[in-house]
Design a protein around this motif. Structure first.
Motif, PDB file in Angstrom:
ATOM      1  N   MET A   1     -58.493  -6.146 -20.798  1.00 30.46           N
ATOM      2  CA  MET A   1     -58.088  -6.937 -22.011  1.00 30.46           C
ATOM      3  C   MET A   1     -56.366  -7.132 -21.805  1.00 30.46           C
ATOM      4  SD  MET A   1     -58.277  -5.840 -25.932  1.00 30.46           S
ATOM      5  CE  MET A   1     -59.969  -6.500 -26.007  1.00 30.46           C
ATOM      6  N   HIS A   2     -55.946  -8.425 -22.253  1.00 29.87           N
ATOM      7  CA  HIS A   2     -54.730  -8.647 -21.889  1.00 29.87           C
ATOM      8  C   HIS A   2     -54.134  -9.198 -23.389  1.00 29.87           C
ATOM      9  CE1 HIS A   2     -55.235  -8.021 -17.661  1.00 29.87           C
ATOM     10  NE2 HIS A   2     -56.076  -9.023 -17.797  1.00 29.87           N
ATOM     11  N   ILE A   3     -52.890  -9.028 -23.506  1.00 31.13           N
ATOM     12  CA  ILE A   3     -52.151  -9.667 -24.765  1.00 31.13           C
ATOM     13  C   ILE A   3     -50.977 -10.282 -24.019  1.00 31.13           C
ATOM     14  CG2 ILE A   3     -50.883  -9.189 -26.928  1.00 31.13           C
ATOM     15  CD1 ILE A   3     -52.536  -6.674 -27.076  1.00 31.13           C
ATOM     16  N   ASP A   4     -50.784 -11.605 -24.319  1.00 36.59           N
ATOM     17  CA  ASP A   4     -49.727 -12.423 -23.811  1.00 36.59           C
ATOM     18  C   ASP A   4     -48.635 -12.180 -24.511  1.00 36.59           C
ATOM     19  OD1 ASP A   4     -51.074 -13.285 -21.319  1.00 36.59           O
ATOM     20  OD2 ASP A   4     -52.055 -15.109 -22.637  1.00 36.59           O
ATOM     21  N   ILE A   5     -47.223 -11.821 -24.006  1.00 38.69           N
ATOM     22  CA  ILE A   5     -46.004 -11.577 -24.808  1.00 38.69           C
ATOM     23  C   ILE A   5     -44.928 -12.359 -24.144  1.00 38.69           C
ATOM     24  CG2 ILE A   5     -46.988  -9.614 -26.012  1.00 38.69           C
ATOM     25  CD1 ILE A   5     -44.801  -8.091 -24.052  1.00 38.69           C
ATOM     26  N   ALA A   6     -45.323 -13.247 -23.359  1.00 35.32           N
ATOM     27  CA  ALA A   6     -44.189 -13.944 -22.569  1.00 35.32           C
ATOM     28  C   ALA A   6     -43.173 -14.615 -23.459  1.00 35.32           C
ATOM     29  CB  ALA A   6     -44.773 -14.810 -21.648  1.00 35.32           C
ATOM     30  N   GLY A   7     -41.738 -14.290 -23.399  1.00 35.71           N
ATOM     31  CA  GLY A   7     -40.755 -14.879 -24.274  1.00 35.71           C
ATOM     32  C   GLY A   7     -40.597 -14.327 -25.527  1.00 35.71           C
ATOM     33  N   LEU A   8     -41.677 -13.229 -25.836  1.00 39.07           N
ATOM     34  CA  LEU A   8     -41.484 -12.736 -27.246  1.00 39.07           C
ATOM     35  C   LEU A   8     -40.420 -11.685 -27.317  1.00 39.07           C
ATOM     36  CD1 LEU A   8     -43.419 -12.530 -29.931  1.00 39.07           C
ATOM     37  CD2 LEU A   8     -44.056 -10.329 -29.051  1.00 39.07           C
ATOM     38  N   PRO A   9     -39.322 -11.938 -28.437  1.00 41.06           N
ATOM     39  CA  PRO A   9     -38.317 -11.038 -28.576  1.00 41.06           C
ATOM     40  C   PRO A   9     -38.908  -9.815 -29.245  1.00 41.06           C
ATOM     41  CG  PRO A   9     -38.080 -13.124 -29.858  1.00 41.06           C
ATOM     42  CD  PRO A   9     -39.475 -12.839 -29.477  1.00 41.06           C
ATOM     43  N   PRO A  10     -38.306  -8.589 -28.438  1.00 40.19           N
ATOM     44  CA  PRO A  10     -38.571  -7.320 -28.987  1.00 40.19           C
ATOM     45  C   PRO A  10     -38.619  -7.159 -30.413  1.00 40.19           C
ATOM     46  CG  PRO A  10     -37.030  -7.243 -27.173  1.00 40.19           C
ATOM     47  CD  PRO A  10     -37.060  -8.618 -27.719  1.00 40.19           C
ATOM     48  N   GLU A  11     -37.870  -7.715 -31.292  1.00 42.31           N
ATOM     49  CA  GLU A  11     -37.912  -7.552 -32.585  1.00 42.31           C
ATOM     50  C   GLU A  11     -39.207  -8.113 -33.336  1.00 42.31           C
ATOM     51  OE1 GLU A  11     -35.207 -10.957 -32.027  1.00 42.31           O
ATOM     52  OE2 GLU A  11     -35.470  -8.941 -31.072  1.00 42.31           O
ATOM     53  N   ARG A  12     -39.869  -8.797 -32.553  1.00 42.61           N
ATOM     54  CA  ARG A  12     -41.122  -9.263 -32.953  1.00 42.61           C
ATOM     55  C   ARG A  12     -42.275  -8.242 -32.852  1.00 42.61           C
ATOM     56  NH1 ARG A  12     -41.815 -14.704 -33.562  1.00 42.61           N
ATOM     57  NH2 ARG A  12     -43.526 -14.277 -34.712  1.00 42.61           N
ATOM     58  N   ILE A  13     -41.981  -7.389 -32.069  1.00 46.27           N
ATOM     59  CA  ILE A  13     -42.793  -6.096 -31.965  1.00 46.27           C
ATOM     60  C   ILE A  13     -42.739  -5.053 -32.827  1.00 46.27           C
ATOM     61  CG2 ILE A  13     -44.006  -4.516 -30.330  1.00 46.27           C
ATOM     62  CD1 ILE A  13     -43.138  -6.461 -27.785  1.00 46.27           C
ATOM     63  N   VAL A  14     -43.561  -4.625 -33.745  1.00 48.99           N
ATOM     64  CA  VAL A  14     -43.323  -3.860 -34.791  1.00 48.99           C
ATOM     65  C   VAL A  14     -44.353  -2.718 -34.802  1.00 48.99           C
ATOM     66  CG1 VAL A  14     -42.037  -5.572 -36.073  1.00 48.99           C
ATOM     67  CG2 VAL A  14     -44.506  -5.358 -36.730  1.00 48.99           C
ATOM     68  N   PHE A  15     -43.729  -1.418 -35.078  1.00 49.20           N
ATOM     69  CA  PHE A  15     -44.696  -0.314 -35.572  1.00 49.20           C
ATOM     70  C   PHE A  15     -44.405  -0.078 -37.018  1.00 49.20           C
ATOM     71  CE2 PHE A  15     -43.417   0.217 -30.971  1.00 49.20           C
ATOM     72  CZ  PHE A  15     -44.565   0.806 -30.363  1.00 49.20           C
ATOM     73  N   GLU A  16     -45.845  -0.036 -37.513  1.00 55.11           N
ATOM     74  CA  GLU A  16     -46.412   0.179 -39.013  1.00 55.11           C
ATOM     75  C   GLU A  16     -47.140   1.189 -39.347  1.00 55.11           C
ATOM     76  OE1 GLU A  16     -46.574  -3.337 -41.181  1.00 55.11           O
ATOM     77  OE2 GLU A  16     -44.593  -4.045 -40.795  1.00 55.11           O
ATOM     78  N   THR A  17     -47.147   1.611 -40.488  1.00 57.33           N
ATOM     79  CA  THR A  17     -48.434   2.199 -40.747  1.00 57.33           C
ATOM     80  C   THR A  17     -49.188   1.498 -41.831  1.00 57.33           C
ATOM     81  OG1 THR A  17     -47.203   3.353 -42.837  1.00 57.33           O
ATOM     82  CG2 THR A  17     -47.216   4.567 -40.575  1.00 57.33           C
ATOM     83  N   SER A  18     -50.613   1.885 -41.812  1.00 52.74           N
ATOM     84  CA  SER A  18     -51.356   1.277 -43.041  1.00 52.74           C
ATOM     85  C   SER A  18     -52.467   2.190 -43.477  1.00 52.74           C
ATOM     86  CB  SER A  18     -52.176   0.218 -42.041  1.00 52.74           C
ATOM     87  OG  SER A  18     -53.069  -0.650 -43.125  1.00 52.74           O
ATOM     88  N   PRO A  19     -52.164   2.297 -44.833  1.00 50.22           N
ATOM     89  CA  PRO A  19     -53.216   3.122 -45.646  1.00 50.22           C
ATOM     90  C   PRO A  19     -54.663   2.638 -45.221  1.00 50.22           C
ATOM     91  CG  PRO A  19     -51.267   2.861 -46.894  1.00 50.22           C
ATOM     92  CD  PRO A  19     -51.230   1.749 -45.712  1.00 50.22           C
ATOM     93  N   LEU A  20     -54.889   1.458 -45.367  1.00 55.13           N
ATOM     94  CA  LEU A  20     -56.189   0.794 -45.472  1.00 55.13           C
ATOM     95  C   LEU A  20     -56.826   0.968 -43.983  1.00 55.13           C
ATOM     96  CD1 LEU A  20     -58.712  -0.716 -46.516  1.00 55.13           C
ATOM     97  CD2 LEU A  20     -57.457  -2.842 -46.201  1.00 55.13           C
ATOM     98  N   ALA A  21     -55.903   0.915 -42.807  1.00 49.46           N
ATOM     99  CA  ALA A  21     -56.309   1.039 -41.630  1.00 49.46           C
ATOM    100  C   ALA A  21     -56.934   2.455 -41.362  1.00 49.46           C
ATOM    101  CB  ALA A  21     -55.330   0.721 -40.613  1.00 49.46           C
ATOM    102  N   GLU A  22     -56.137   3.403 -41.870  1.00 49.91           N
ATOM    103  CA  GLU A  22     -56.370   4.952 -41.764  1.00 49.91           C
ATOM    104  C   GLU A  22     -57.718   5.217 -42.513  1.00 49.91           C
ATOM    105  OE1 GLU A  22     -54.908   8.705 -40.198  1.00 49.91           O
ATOM    106  OE2 GLU A  22     -55.169   6.315 -39.528  1.00 49.91           O
ATOM    107  N   LEU A  23     -58.008   4.592 -43.702  1.00 51.47           N
ATOM    108  CA  LEU A  23     -59.285   4.685 -44.502  1.00 51.47           C
ATOM    109  C   LEU A  23     -60.296   4.324 -43.730  1.00 51.47           C
ATOM    110  CD1 LEU A  23     -60.872   5.387 -46.984  1.00 51.47           C
ATOM    111  CD2 LEU A  23     -60.234   3.051 -47.833  1.00 51.47           C
ATOM    112  N   GLY A  24     -60.108   3.120 -43.072  1.00 52.77           N
ATOM    113  CA  GLY A  24     -61.225   2.491 -42.129  1.00 52.77           C
ATOM    114  C   GLY A  24     -61.726   3.562 -41.210  1.00 52.77           C
ATOM    115  N   LEU A  25     -60.625   4.378 -40.443  1.00 54.61           N
ATOM    116  CA  LEU A  25     -60.964   5.288 -39.511  1.00 54.61           C
ATOM    117  C   LEU A  25     -61.551   6.622 -39.767  1.00 54.61           C
ATOM    118  CD1 LEU A  25     -58.525   4.429 -36.505  1.00 54.61           C
ATOM    119  CD2 LEU A  25     -61.036   4.282 -36.500  1.00 54.61           C
ATOM    120  N   ALA A  26     -61.208   6.962 -41.071  1.00 48.15           N
ATOM    121  CA  ALA A  26     -61.709   8.090 -41.838  1.00 48.15           C
ATOM    122  C   ALA A  26     -63.005   7.893 -42.148  1.00 48.15           C
ATOM    123  CB  ALA A  26     -60.904   8.504 -43.125  1.00 48.15           C
TER     124      ALA A  26
END
Length: 366
Positions: free
Chosen positions: A1-26
């Motif tokens: 699986m591939h994600i193309d990021i050619a030319g994407l500025p580093p500031e457009r890559i973000v790390f975040e938390t998500s309660p709903l995403a965590e609920l889904g995996l719970a």
């Protein structure tokens, strides 16, 4: 699986938390505890505390999270014209989910009913009769609960969306609020640390810090995800979000639906958890063990170190034939070698073999 990021500025890559995403995996861990043996205590206690009504409602919708992970748990990635940011609280995440248009909500909710069309940008089942018929036909193969849910969703998406929101709110009240409060501290710290790695050491280092299954081809501008699945998505116009989870191991999920912001949902590292083997190494090991003679050699080596000559005598084959079999087993990381005087002894790496499965280990030790 591939994600193309050619030319994407580093500031457009973000790390975040998500309660709903965590609920889904719970919820996934509650439905499939066999995927998550390290969560046995939490699963047992939580399942025992559920009120029967809530348990029944969870059973109605569990296809959204049981076998895999529906994109409805990452709605921030699919809201058209949204900022691509997750909510700080479950209520905020659910408000974002309410902002997901009906076509995307329905398609994501039915992803595992009509999997052959979801990732292709096919017409919405709300407006296309052929897609709708196919979704209901495939739901029929998965049981009456999924058929009924799919029919209600296609007939009256607003009422089902309200039902799903109330279900998630009741989960929050019943067990998830306390779970999230404990997990939030670790997840926030992990997201902050990965952001610092990204900022100071670059994208390649940040991907490596997330998982050994992620790698960056800087020349091609492409992130590769070592998974037994095919897929490709482009983050250059949307940006890329990475969400840590305490419930996810060993799953590493990638949202790559057409038109959605790509998301990597990754388990936070814990020292007691093994690093994932690459798909290439897994394939090598399975191929190495597919030959009956190599299986018999493994049986010898599981009990005691053997020389090449001893193995040849034991199995009635020539030493060069044994050497060829051993070379494949070594290449797969299943056999180790050490020298004792003028003898070279071969042993089975029981730790590596155990990670392939207890049935095989028990078979060679039987």
């Amino acid at each position: 699986m591939h994600i193309d990021i050619a030319g994407l500025p580093p500031e457009r890559i973000v790390f975040e938390t998500s309660p709903l995403a965590e609920l889904g995996l719970a919820l996934h861990a509650l439905s499939e505890p066999g995927h998550h043996p390290g969560l046995h205590g939490w699963v047992t206690a939580t399942a025992a505390s559920l009120e029967p009504d809530l348990a029944d409602r969870l059973s109605e919708a569990e296809f959204l999270w049981r076998n895999t992970f529906s994109d409805v748990f990452l709605p921030f990635a699919g809201v058209r014209g949204g900022g691509g940011r997750a909510g700080a609280t479950l209520a905020e995440d659910l408000d974002i989910l309410d902002g997901l248009d009906d076509e995307r909500f329905v398609a994501a909710a039915l992803e595992f009913t009509c999997t052959s069309t979801y990732g292709t940008g096919a017409p919405s089942p709300l407006s296309d009769s052929r897609t709708r018929t196919r979704a209901l036909d495939m739901a029929a193969a998965r049981g009456p609960k999924q058929v009924e849910f799919s029919r209600r969703l296609l007939h009256d998406p607003d009422s089902v969306r309200g039902w799903v929101r109330r279900l998630f709110e009741d989960c929050d009240q019943a067990f998830f609020a306390g779970t999230w409060e404990r997990a939030r501290i670790q997840l926030t710290a992990d997201a902050r640390h990965k952001t610092e790695v990204l900022r100071h050491k670059g994208t390649a280092a940040a991907m490596g810090a997330v998982s050994a299954a992620l790698s960056l081809d800087e020349e091609a501008g492409r992130i590769s995800v070592d998974k037994l699945t095919e897929g490709r998505t482009d983050a250059t116009g949307t940006g890329l979000t990475l969400i840590p989870t305490t419930f996810g191991w060993p799953h590493l999920s990638v949202l790559h639906a057409p038109g959605w912001r790509p998301v990597i949902h990754y388990p936070v590292h814990r020292p007691e958890l093994p690093s994932p083997a690459s798909v290439e190494l897994l394939q090598l090991r399975m191929e190495a063990l597919a030959h009956p003679m190599r299986m018999r050699i493994c049986r010898n080596l599981a009990r005691s170190p053997y020389t090449t000559g001893e193995l040849a005598d034991s199995h009635g084959i020539t030493p060069p034939e044994v050497s060829r079999h051993l070379a494949l087993l070594k290449r797969a990381g299943l056999v180790t070698t050490r020298r004792r005087g003028r003898y070279v002894l071969h042993s089975l790496d029981l730790t590596a073999v155990a990670r392939l499965g207890s049935d095989f280990l028990e078979g060679v030790l039987r």
